[in-house]
Design a protein around this motif. Structure first.
Motif, mmCIF file in Angstrom:
data_model
loop_
_atom_site.group_PDB
_atom_site.id
_atom_site.type_symbol
_atom_site.label_atom_id
_atom_site.label_comp_id
_atom_site.label_asym_id
_atom_site.label_seq_id
_atom_site.Cartn_x
_atom_site.Cartn_y
_atom_site.Cartn_z
ATOM 1 N N TYR A 19 -3.618 13.671 -6.064
ATOM 2 C CA TYR A 19 -4.744 13.126 -5.459
ATOM 3 C C TYR A 19 -4.691 13.740 -3.520
ATOM 4 O O TYR A 19 -6.205 13.413 -3.125
ATOM 5 C CB TYR A 19 -5.714 11.802 -5.294
ATOM 6 N N VAL A 20 -3.740 13.306 -3.371
ATOM 7 C CA VAL A 20 -3.628 13.422 -1.775
ATOM 8 C C VAL A 20 -2.630 14.356 -1.511
ATOM 9 O O VAL A 20 -1.412 14.858 -2.173
ATOM 10 C CB VAL A 20 -3.250 11.991 -0.229
ATOM 11 N N ALA A 21 -1.931 14.897 -0.696
ATOM 12 C CA ALA A 21 -0.905 15.831 -0.066
ATOM 13 C C ALA A 21 0.458 15.344 0.407
ATOM 14 O O ALA A 21 1.519 15.411 0.908
ATOM 15 C CB ALA A 21 -1.144 16.850 0.959
ATOM 16 N N SER A 22 -0.177 13.568 0.905
ATOM 17 C CA SER A 22 1.367 13.224 1.601
ATOM 18 C C SER A 22 0.640 11.235 2.050
ATOM 19 O O SER A 22 -1.026 11.226 1.690
ATOM 20 C CB SER A 22 1.163 13.513 3.511
ATOM 21 N N ARG A 23 1.673 11.050 2.733
ATOM 22 C CA ARG A 23 1.734 9.481 3.098
ATOM 23 C C ARG A 23 0.602 8.975 3.657
ATOM 24 O O ARG A 23 -0.120 7.774 4.312
ATOM 25 C CB ARG A 23 2.751 8.897 2.853
ATOM 26 N N GLU A 24 0.439 9.861 4.523
ATOM 27 C CA GLU A 24 -0.036 9.947 6.355
ATOM 28 C C GLU A 24 -1.199 10.192 5.404
ATOM 29 O O GLU A 24 -2.473 9.231 5.845
ATOM 30 C CB GLU A 24 0.564 10.471 7.373
ATOM 31 N N GLU A 25 -2.343 10.726 4.288
ATOM 32 C CA GLU A 25 -3.144 11.456 4.279
ATOM 33 C C GLU A 25 -3.830 10.263 3.628
ATOM 34 O O GLU A 25 -5.152 9.926 3.256
ATOM 35 C CB GLU A 25 -3.470 13.021 3.926
ATOM 36 N N ALA A 26 -3.380 9.273 2.868
ATOM 37 C CA ALA A 26 -3.653 8.788 1.538
ATOM 38 C C ALA A 26 -4.015 7.332 2.012
ATOM 39 O O ALA A 26 -4.747 6.550 1.610
ATOM 40 C CB ALA A 26 -2.471 8.125 0.884
ATOM 41 N N GLY A 38 -5.695 3.492 3.721
ATOM 42 C CA GLY A 38 -6.124 2.709 5.120
ATOM 43 C C GLY A 38 -7.167 1.782 5.810
ATOM 44 O O GLY A 38 -8.569 1.533 5.115
ATOM 45 N N GLU A 39 -7.004 0.736 6.402
ATOM 46 C CA GLU A 39 -8.323 -0.250 6.784
ATOM 47 C C GLU A 39 -9.331 0.465 6.825
ATOM 48 O O GLU A 39 -9.355 1.355 7.888
ATOM 49 C CB GLU A 39 -7.306 -1.119 8.454
ATOM 50 N N GLY A 40 -9.919 0.205 6.387
ATOM 51 C CA GLY A 40 -11.818 0.466 6.686
ATOM 52 C C GLY A 40 -11.498 2.037 5.985
ATOM 53 O O GLY A 40 -13.221 2.600 5.537
ATOM 54 N N ARG A 73 0.481 -1.521 0.047
ATOM 55 C CA ARG A 73 0.059 0.203 0.129
ATOM 56 C C ARG A 73 0.999 1.123 -0.175
ATOM 57 O O ARG A 73 0.248 2.374 -0.226
ATOM 58 C CB ARG A 73 -0.858 -0.367 1.024
ATOM 59 N N ALA A 74 2.469 0.813 0.873
ATOM 60 C CA ALA A 74 2.877 1.744 0.446
ATOM 61 C C ALA A 74 3.171 2.796 -1.085
ATOM 62 O O ALA A 74 3.195 3.955 -1.546
ATOM 63 C CB ALA A 74 4.457 2.205 0.758
ATOM 64 N N HIS A 75 3.060 1.796 -2.205
ATOM 65 C CA HIS A 75 3.391 2.337 -3.578
ATOM 66 C C HIS A 75 2.157 3.013 -3.907
ATOM 67 O O HIS A 75 2.107 4.262 -4.741
ATOM 68 C CB HIS A 75 3.856 0.332 -4.498
ATOM 69 N N PHE A 76 0.733 2.588 -3.406
ATOM 70 C CA PHE A 76 -0.400 3.316 -3.764
ATOM 71 C C PHE A 76 -0.467 4.344 -3.532
ATOM 72 O O PHE A 76 -1.356 5.654 -3.544
ATOM 73 C CB PHE A 76 -1.251 2.084 -2.948
ATOM 74 N N ALA A 77 0.436 5.090 -2.225
ATOM 75 C CA ALA A 77 0.416 5.944 -1.825
ATOM 76 C C ALA A 77 0.895 6.233 -1.881
ATOM 77 O O ALA A 77 0.745 8.442 -1.905
ATOM 78 C CB ALA A 77 0.787 5.666 0.401
ATOM 79 N N ARG A 78 2.113 6.251 -2.941
ATOM 80 C CA ARG A 78 3.221 7.671 -2.979
ATOM 81 C C ARG A 78 2.710 7.942 -4.742
ATOM 82 O O ARG A 78 2.570 8.924 -4.860
ATOM 83 C CB ARG A 78 4.289 6.815 -3.389
#
Length: 297
Positions: free
Chosen positions: A149-156, A162-164, A137-142
């Motif tokens: 689509y998002v500003a950061s990995r954490e936001e993704a 993320g789960e849920g 999922r880190a690849h998808f976040a990146r």
């Protein structure tokens, strides 16, 4: 060169350094050894071994073949690290390939869900950017960050994958004791990774440890980048209580975890070579034991 790192990721899973680059970095900071523990993959091990062998002996870190299995226990994601196993065995690789197939199926479902919501993503686009390695999922976040689509990995993770979340798809995962059994079968050293990251209270963690010990768990990550001194002391006490040896590593991912450095984590790690020596000695004493738990006495 008298320190080690037994939990490291490369571009063959969700790290941002190639296996060759990791060897060069390990050499430059004076690590004696590191374990390449990519998720459900040993694809980078041969490259790392070759890169290490090409260095002058006095600058050559030992590369341990390793892997990190994602498993499921009581609905939670539990990671089992395997160290120093016979990774070239065709049977071992066939089993690992089946795990990767499950991950690939999950990834395609995530892509389909995003594309259905008009996110500009496809399998081909992901492969063009990240190759055919194991995607987490880190690849998808990146991807989501880099495409705006998002500003950061954490936001993704918090809002999308993320789960849920809307695009989260669970994987079909093996049980942690199956991972331990597999690692043992190919002469490896099975380790419970980052025990303080799981959402268990003391009783729950003890129940998990007892179960895995019965299947031959040998060690637990006492030394880990996010452990406080209190957590490290607690995990060390549990390891002693359950007859497990301490292991540890930075969980280095390069730019995907920019606050974590190879070998030293957040500056709190300095894992001596004796940790690896003790793990190998215990594994060697257990080689002829058929079934049951390791005896490290």
């Amino acid at each position: 060169m008298n320190t080690i790192d037994l939990h490291v990721h490369s571009t063959c899973s969700d790290g941002t350094r190639t296996p060759t680059e990791l060897v060069a970095l390990a050499s430059s900071i004076g690590l004696s050894a590191f374990a390449l523990t990519d998720h459900d993959s040993t694809d980078g091990v041969a490259e790392a071994l070759q890169a290490s062998a090409a260095l002058p002996e006095e600058k050559r870190p030992e590369v341990l073949p390793g892997i990190e299995f994602s498993t499921e226990y009581l609905g939670s994601d539990i990671h089992i690290v395997g160290l120093d196993m016979q990774f070239q065995s065709p049977e071992f690789q066939a089993t690992v390939a089946s795990f990767r197939d499950d991950r690939l199926s999950r990834n395609k479902k995530m892509i389909a869900r995003m594309a259905a919501d008009h996110i500009d993503i496809s399998y081909e686009a992901m492969a063009a950017e990240y190759g055919e390695q194991v995607w987490t999922r880190a690849h998808f976040a990146r991807y989501l960050v880099e495409h705006g689509y998002v500003a950061s990995r954490e936001e993704a993770f918090a809002s999308l994958i993320g789960e849920g979340c809307r695009y989260y798809v669970p994987r079909s995962r093996i049980r942690p004791e199956e991972a331990v059994d597999l690692i043992r079968r190919f002469d490896g050293i099975p380790i419970l990774a980052h025990p303080m990251l799981y959402s268990y209270d003391d009783a729950g963690l003890r129940k998990l440890l007892a179960r895995l010990k019965e299947h031959g768990l040998l060690g637990m990550e006492v030394y880990y980048s996010t452990h406080t001194l209190q957590q490290e002391a607690y995990v060390a006490t549990l390891a002693t209580e359950f007859g497990l040896l301490p292991s540890g590593g930075s969980d280095f991912h390069g730019a995907n975890k920019p606050d974590i450095s190879l070998g030293s984590g957040r500056g709190n790690l300095s894992i001596p070579c004796e940790v690896l020596d003790a793990l190998r000695e215990a594994r060697d004493r257990a080689r002829n034991i058929k079934g049951g738990s390791y005896d490290i006495s």
